[in-house]
Scaffold this motif. Structure first.
Motif, PDB file in Angstrom:
ATOM      1  N   CYS A  58     -36.634   7.643 103.183  1.00 25.82           N
ATOM      2  CA  CYS A  58     -37.255   6.918 102.065  1.00 25.82           C
ATOM      3  C   CYS A  58     -38.638   6.359 102.444  1.00 25.82           C
ATOM      4  O   CYS A  58     -38.849   5.898 103.557  1.00 25.82           O
ATOM      5  CB  CYS A  58     -36.332   5.759 101.645  1.00 25.82           C
ATOM      6  SG  CYS A  58     -37.054   4.667 100.403  1.00 25.82           S
ATOM      7  N   LEU A  59     -39.564   6.382 101.476  1.00 31.21           N
ATOM      8  CA  LEU A  59     -40.917   5.875 101.725  1.00 31.21           C
ATOM      9  C   LEU A  59     -40.970   4.352 101.680  1.00 31.21           C
ATOM     10  O   LEU A  59     -41.826   3.744 102.303  1.00 31.21           O
ATOM     11  CB  LEU A  59     -41.886   6.444 100.676  1.00 31.21           C
ATOM     12  CG  LEU A  59     -42.053   7.970 100.672  1.00 31.21           C
ATOM     13  CD1 LEU A  59     -42.931   8.403  99.503  1.00 31.21           C
ATOM     14  CD2 LEU A  59     -42.635   8.447 101.997  1.00 31.21           C
ATOM     15  N   SER A  60     -40.105   3.724 100.887  1.00 27.13           N
ATOM     16  CA  SER A  60     -40.121   2.253 100.863  1.00 27.13           C
ATOM     17  C   SER A  60     -38.711   1.680 100.948  1.00 27.13           C
ATOM     18  O   SER A  60     -38.186   1.134  99.974  1.00 27.13           O
ATOM     19  CB  SER A  60     -40.852   1.727  99.630  1.00 27.13           C
ATOM     20  OG  SER A  60     -40.540   2.493  98.497  1.00 27.13           O
ATOM     21  N   CYS A  71     -34.837   3.148  98.608  1.00 26.85           N
ATOM     22  CA  CYS A  71     -35.176   2.533  97.319  1.00 26.85           C
ATOM     23  C   CYS A  71     -34.529   3.294  96.163  1.00 26.85           C
ATOM     24  O   CYS A  71     -34.219   2.726  95.130  1.00 26.85           O
ATOM     25  CB  CYS A  71     -36.698   2.481  97.144  1.00 26.85           C
ATOM     26  SG  CYS A  71     -37.450   4.094  96.850  1.00 26.85           S
ATOM     27  N   GLY A  72     -34.326   4.588  96.344  1.00 32.79           N
ATOM     28  CA  GLY A  72     -33.699   5.392  95.282  1.00 32.79           C
ATOM     29  C   GLY A  72     -34.676   5.883  94.232  1.00 32.79           C
ATOM     30  O   GLY A  72     -34.300   6.689  93.377  1.00 32.79           O
ATOM     31  N   THR A  73     -35.923   5.403  94.272  1.00 38.28           N
ATOM     32  CA  THR A  73     -36.851   5.767  93.193  1.00 38.28           C
ATOM     33  C   THR A  73     -38.153   6.419  93.680  1.00 38.28           C
ATOM     34  O   THR A  73     -38.895   6.964  92.873  1.00 38.28           O
ATOM     35  CB  THR A  73     -37.235   4.511  92.370  1.00 38.28           C
ATOM     36  OG1 THR A  73     -37.691   3.500  93.271  1.00 38.28           O
ATOM     37  CG2 THR A  73     -36.040   3.988  91.597  1.00 38.28           C
ATOM     38  N   CYS A  74     -38.462   6.359  94.978  1.00 42.54           N
ATOM     39  CA  CYS A  74     -39.730   6.959  95.446  1.00 42.54           C
ATOM     40  C   CYS A  74     -39.662   8.488  95.348  1.00 42.54           C
ATOM     41  O   CYS A  74     -38.607   9.059  95.073  1.00 42.54           O
ATOM     42  CB  CYS A  74     -40.035   6.504  96.877  1.00 42.54           C
ATOM     43  SG  CYS A  74     -38.954   7.251  98.115  1.00 42.54           S
ATOM     44  N   CYS A  77     -36.956   9.942  97.717  1.00 41.58           N
ATOM     45  CA  CYS A  77     -35.577   9.688  97.256  1.00 41.58           C
ATOM     46  C   CYS A  77     -35.210  10.580  96.073  1.00 41.58           C
ATOM     47  O   CYS A  77     -34.115  11.144  96.026  1.00 41.58           O
ATOM     48  CB  CYS A  77     -35.406   8.219  96.867  1.00 41.58           C
ATOM     49  SG  CYS A  77     -35.221   7.114  98.283  1.00 41.58           S
TER      50      CYS A  77
HETATM   51 ZN   LIG Z   1     -37.159   5.853  98.449  1.00 42.48          ZN
END
Ligand SMILES: [Zn+2]
Length: 307
Positions: A58-60, A71-74, A77
């Motif tokens: 994940c990036l964040s 984060c599930g949204t980057c 992800c």
């Molecule tokens: Zn992420």
């Protein structure tokens, strides 16, 4: 599907513990390079493998330790969730129902290169028991000397179908089915009685008597017996989870079996804390042994001595 979503789906204590363990290892950078996620179908093994790949790349990411999570949204992800990330490879049985040696050779070759974009490449072998021994042996070579930037996760409901050499190279995490809410009242009555008998005596002979209770309604042989015992064990796991809830938070709000709360309160004296956790793990192992075709009598006798 980050860890937090996986936990929302399966809220029992065993599952939370496994996810917490994975999160902490990813956060500390101590995740072993080869893992087996074993457990019955529907236990969330594959989703947890994907959540692990997201947490790694994940990036964040957020949180720390057991709460570390993707984060599930980057962009990373979402691509992993769609199966469109070049560094997260899922190997699955094709139409033939088996995983071919060519599929395994292909991922091994890719695993030799550095990840394209991510931090670590994650290879998820879904239904790993669908590999015959030659693909397993091909995979074994890479498990013996794992490339530093790759993680292998073998997902299987039948870990006993994996070669002992493959099993020994992998750290194993055992999943079990999420609670289905309140258990079958008859199974629960059996489970409660056995827990009370075990709490009342350390005497092995008396404990083995309690095993007979666990085997009530069995005797027809084979699969039906295993299912009968499994339902008693699932009821026991559900009661132990409630014991843990009552003793740690004192809250009756989320009990799976609120209608037998006085019984649970009585059991809490014996099974609070370490003993309850250890009993829960033993029930988990017993359920897994049943999945692997173990004899019901051996499983029941073993379990009552652990409680
Ligand atoms: Zn992420």
């Amino acid at each position: 599907m980050p860890f937090s979503d996986v936990i929302d789906r399966g809220t029992h204590a065993g599952h939370r513990r496994l996810v917490g363990l994975l999160a902490r290892s990813v956060h500390r950078g101590t995740l072993p390079p080869s893992l087996i996620f074993s457990g019955p179908a529907g236990a969330g093994k594959r989703l947890t493998a994907i959540a692990t790949a997201q947490a790694i790349n994940c990036l964040s990411p957020r949180g720390e330790g057991e709460s570390y999570d993707a984060c599930g949204t980057c962009a990373v992800c979402t691509r992993i969730a769609r199966g469109a990330h070049p560094d997260v490879v899922i190997v699955e049985p094709g139409d033939s129902g088996s995983i071919k040696i060519e599929q395994v050779r292909d991922v091994i070759e890719r695993a030799g290169y550095r990840p394209f974009e991510g931090r670590r490449r994650v290879v998820i072998v879904n239904d790993a028991d669908a590999m015959a021994s030659s693909p397993q042996n091909a995979l074994l070579k890479v498990l013996e000397e794992p490339p530093p930037s790759s993680v292998f996760i073998l997902v299987t409901a039948r870990p006993d179908m994996l070669l002992p050499t493959v099993q020994s190279r992998c750290q194993r995490l055992r999943f079990q089915l999420a609670d289905q809410g309140a258990s079958d009242p008859e199974a629960r009555e059996v489970a409660r009685r056995v827990l009370e008998l075990a709490a009342a005596s350390d005497e092995p002979r008396l404990r083995i008597e309690a095993a007979k209770d666990l085997l009530v309604n069995t005797g027809s042989g084979g699969r039906e017996d295993r299912e009968q015992l499994a339902s008693h064990l699932q009821a026991m796991a559900s009661l132990i989870r409630d014991i843990e809830l009552l003793s740690s938070r004192g809250s009756a709000l989320r009990l799976a079996n609120p209608d037998v709360q006085p019984d649970i309160e009585r059991l809490t004296k014996a099974y609070r804390g370490k003993r309850g956790l250890s009993a829960f793990e033993s029930v988990d192992r017993a359920l897994e042994a049943l999945d692997g075709n173990a004899s019901v009598k051996i499983v029941a006798d073993w379990l009552v001595l652990q409680l």
